[in-house]
Design an enzyme around this catalytic site. Structure first.
Site, PDB file in Angstrom:
ATOM      1  N   ASP A 476       0.916  -1.243   0.053  1.00 19.21           N
ATOM      2  CA  ASP A 476      -0.070   0.068   0.029  1.00 19.21           C
ATOM      3  C   ASP A 476       0.995   1.248   0.144  1.00 19.21           C
ATOM      4  O   ASP A 476       2.001   1.463   0.265  1.00 19.21           O
ATOM      5  CB  ASP A 476      -0.994  -0.094   1.324  1.00 19.21           C
ATOM      6  N   GLU A 542      -0.079  -1.136   5.862  1.00 18.85           N
ATOM      7  CA  GLU A 542       1.284  -0.259   6.615  1.00 18.85           C
ATOM      8  C   GLU A 542       1.064   1.149   6.906  1.00 18.85           C
ATOM      9  O   GLU A 542       1.374   1.656   7.848  1.00 18.85           O
ATOM     10  CB  GLU A 542       2.404  -0.713   6.054  1.00 18.85           C
TER      11      GLU A 542
END
Length: 856
Positions: A476, A542
């Site tokens: 991400d 994250e």
């Protein structure tokens, strides 16, 4: 010599050819010939071809400060030589696109470049009437060749390696040559004869003459030349010189193998259009002409086979490789033609003029390299359409770049629900890549519809006798939008290569490092050299606090199996020069402190009173109580658990300071050490923002006020204890206000600090791999660039990675952290980038570690 004129229009509008038509690249009356690239070509590019392929893939752009007028490529050295309008020759690696060197000895534009067959010598000619001979490997000037009388610009060069003779075509219509074997037998020239020392180019030069020159080889400038072997029954080893001029003719010259002298053999009369560029394929000659035409000649029969109106303006560059013919024009467009000279594709290669080109094969790829007056060299992959066979034949680095480009294209923004499907597609693509290399892979779901965790396992051939490595990363990214107020130079979700760097959101944090690790393990599998099991956990949350990651791991602990070592690659060097290893991260507690009144939003002119406890004033006072005037955090016992600095740790900081002092001796090493320790190994408190209720005008007493704060904590500070101490302290301080308002404290996010052991086997294996990989000199000559200090610096960081300490505790394994990017990577900022060399080196380092660490 016939005077040069521009092409003029007659009364009826038809063009009238001058005796010496001047191409746009040399005509300073044409705006974009002087380097102005804001406008389009004077003549729009048109095409009527049907069923053309799409534009080829742009691999990389190399940006210069001047127009690119000449190109040469060394196949053996993997170097691109680019001659510029500023008189420089810059040299770039064709593997990493890094600049390898700069050669500067021309006072005018570099108009032509030519390599010897053995690629040891590089010849350059320019607008200063000089031909320079360079060591193509060491980039040293060997000789300068010039005529004692004025020849004007030297437009083209051809070199016969067998005869050791260079041939030059010039502005004064002559063709000259120089035999390098005779250089020691010739008298040394006097300084006054050098072109730069002549006060007048014509009147202060010697008259025309000499034995190594053909005067009036053309009735115009000699723009281009090439050497060909075995033409017209001359013998396979005999060479023929071909020259093209502004008079529209191509001349073939016999070369005396004893004296290197040339004599006219045949003239191919092509008409009024000047010959600006040429390329040879077998016995076919392709000539790029003024006004967009291409003539195709049969050199066996000297017949003009075909004349094609290929472009809307001058054809300034021709290149050939195999059955692929390329033409580049002053419109900025390039066309690719097949062996039957059918147009296969057409695309805009440059915003301006295509001034130079060359076609080569490299690692089973067909590359077309172009230079233009937009100050760029562009490298295009013009290989045939990819199928399974061609994909397998591509080098691993090519596949790595292709895969990274695909992964970057997915907008995997975890904190925006609009990109939920994009995140899922990115995770699925990663799973597909793992399976392509032979791993077992699946997506681990998390609660609340969070992004999945990509799990993969590579099974080693001797996994029972070795230890298992877990690699952690994330796919991400933080948001990036290409808007008018942003500073992104490119589309953030399109991987773009410029000057040795790859630009795109997530390329450095953390998609590039993840794929480096994936390909490192995959290559070991393909080489049947992977003996241990490698497990991957690549999460998709994250950047949003690793939401759901811990629970997903715990639920799938049996599937993941035992883990002996944990590797991360999710940070950056301290600068752009020296590799680093990260052995410590701070933890974090994000909290919201809110104070609320029972009253609604009020008007300060009506309700403002010293008896009224305003929530905003209470909040400001409460926040002020957290620190002293010198910034010390006042929570009782907050600093008690922090371990003192040891001599070993202090020595690591001293090594960092010494590294910086090498480049800046004015740095105070003790001040630098104190500054780094304050950011890395000591805690800190930050107030991020303050929000109030009600309208934003200046007369409102807000009903509520809140602040977002964070505490960065360090190893030995226990997360639970610090949270409790923070909330207790805030409540005790608030009681002192004797306020009727209400206090609410919420913990929004937390992550434990992590401290690794630089002396353990994981860090020592990483250090050894870094020394070996970054210590290898990848330059062609082995000594082109100063070798970097290859011993890595051991550093800590002030940021947090929630998974680091969690994975250590969950699997009872120690972690080590390999920063892949440089300090200038702009992670989380506009124009995020990763140096191509760092990507390749990271893959090589991880490949070594995956091989060696399991045996430690």
């Amino acid at each position: 010599m016939t005077p040069c004129r521009r092409v003029l229009a007659t009364a009826n509008g038809s063009p009238e050819r001058s005796a010496t038509p001047l191409p746009k690249s040399l005509d300073n009356t044409v705006p974009h010939a002087a380097g102005i690239t804001s406008g389009a070509s004077l003549v729009p590019e048109k095409t009527t071809e049907q069923n053309l392929r799409g534009a080829p893939r742009l691999l990389h752009r190399v940006k210069q400060n001047e127009s690119i007028l000449a190109l040469a490529v060394s196949h053996s050295l993997g170097l691109i030589y680019a001659g510029t309008g500023g008189g420089e020759i810059t040299v770039w690696s064709i593997e990493t696109y890094e600049i390898m060197g700069t050669m500067k000895y021309h006072t005018g534009s570099v108009l032509s470049l030519c390599l010897s067959d053995d690629e040891k010598l590089l010849f350059s000619s320019g607008g200063d009437a000089i031909v320079n001979v360079w060591d193509a490997v060491g980039f040293k000037l060997l000789y300068s060749i010039y005529s004692t009388f004025d020849v004007g610009d030297v437009f083209c060069i051809a070199y016969s390696t067998s005869l050791e003779t260079a041939y030059f075509g010039a502005q004064n219509t002559s063709v000259q040559w120089y035999d390098l074997k005779d250089r020691d037998n010739r008298p040394r020239p006097t300084v006054k004869n050098h072109p730069s020392r002549r006060s007048h180019r014509f009147f202060d030069s010697r008259g025309a003459g000499g034995s190594n020159i053909v005067q009036y080889a053309h009735y115009s400038y000699v723009y281009c030349m090439q050497l060909a072997r075995g033409l017209g029954g001359s013998g396979e080893d005999n060479e023929t010189l071909l020259t093209g001029g502004g008079d529209g003719d191509v001349k073939l010259w016999n070369i005396d193998p004893q004296t290197s002298r040339i004599s006219e053999k045949h003239t191919l009369q092509g008409g009024d259009s000047g010959v600006l560029s040429m390329a040879i394929r077998e016995t076919f000659l392709y000539c790029g002409l003024t006004d967009g035409e291409i003539n195709i000649w049969d050199l066996d029969t000297y017949q003009l086979i075909r004349n094609v109106k290929a472009h809307g303006d001058d054809v300034l560059a021709m290149a050939v490789w195999g059955n692929n013919i390329f033409s580049g024009s002053a419109t900025g467009y390039t066309k690719e033609w097949n062996g039957r000279f059918e147009c296969q594709t057409r695309w805009e290669a440059h915003h301006g003029l295509v001034l130079a080109s060359v076609a080569i094969t490299r690692r089973d790829r067909l590359l077309y390299i172009t230079g233009g007056n937009d100050h760029c060299v562009a490298i295009w992959d013009v290989s045939p359409a990819e199928d399974e066979t061609s994909r397998q034949s591509k080098s691993q680095n090519d596949q790595l770049l292709s895969s990274l480009g695909k992964l970057v294209s997915f907008r995997t923004v975890s904190n925006n629900p609009l990109y939920l499907e994009e995140c899922r597609r990115g995770a699925t693509y990663l799973k597909t890549l793992f399976k392509r290399f032979g791993a077992t892979s699946t997506l681990l779901t998390s609660e609340d519809n969070r992004n999945p965790v990509v799990f993969a396992r590579f099974n080693g051939t001797n996994s029972q006798a070795t230890k298992t490595i877990l690699f952690y990363g994330h796919y991400d990214v933080i948001p990036a939008e290409l808007q008018s107020n942003d500073e992104w130079a490119t589309d953030p979700f399109e991987l773009v290569g410029v000057n040795g760097y790859l630009y795109g959101r997530g390329v450095s944090d953390n998609k590039g490092p993840c794929l480096a690790a994936l390909f490192a393990a995959g290559e070991l599998v393909q080489e049947q050299a992977l003996q241990s099991d490698i497990v991957f956990l690549i999460e998709g949350e994250e950047e949003s606090g690793s939401r759901g990651f811990a629970n997903a791991v715990r639920r799938n602990k049996e599937l993941i199996g035992n883990v002996d070592w944990i590797l991360l690659a999710n940070s950056y060097w301290l600068d752009d020069e020296v590799p680093c290893l990260t052995y410590g991260l701070r933890g974090v507690i994000h909290a919201t402190v809110e104070i609320e009144s029972e009253q609604p939003d009020q008007h300060s002119g009506v309700d403002g009173s010293r008896l009224n406890r305003e929530p905003t004033i209470d909040l400001v006072g409460l926040l002020a109580s957290l620190t002293s005037d010198d910034g010390t955090i006042l929570i009782p016992g907050f600093y008690d658990p922090i371990r003192p600095v040891t001599e070993v740790e202090s020595a690591r900081y001293s090594e960092i300071a010494a590294n910086f002092r090498k480049r800046d001796p004015t740095i105070d090493p003790e001040a630098l050490k104190n500054r780094l320790m304050s950011k890395w190994r000591f805690p800190s408190l930050t107030i991020h923002r303050v929000n109030v209720s009600g309208p934003s005008n200046a007369t409102i007493i807000p009903r509520s006020a809140s602040a977002a704060i964070s505490l960065r904590i360090v190893p030995d500070q226990q997360l639970g204890e610090v949270k409790e101490a923070l909330t207790n302290y805030l409540r005790e301080q608030f009681k002192r206000f004797k306020s009727n308002n209400k206090l609410r404290i919420s913990i929004d996010h937390e992550a434990e600090p992590w401290l690794g052991d630089p002396e353990n086997e994981a860090f020592q294996t990483l250090e050894k791999a870094i020394i070996e990989e970054w210590g290898r000199d990848d330059s062609p000559s082995g000594n082109l660039n100063p070798r970097l200090p290859v011993k890595p610096l051991y550093i800590r960081e002030g940021g947090s990675i929630p998974a680091a300490r969690f994975l250590e505790k969950e699997f009872g394994a120690m972690a080590a952290h390999l920063p892949c990017g440089q300090a200038s990577d702009h992670a989380h900022l506009d124009n995020e980038r990763l140096r191509l060399r760092n990507l390749y080196k990271s893959k090589a380092i991880l490949k070594r570690v995956f091989t060696e660490l399991p045996w430690m």
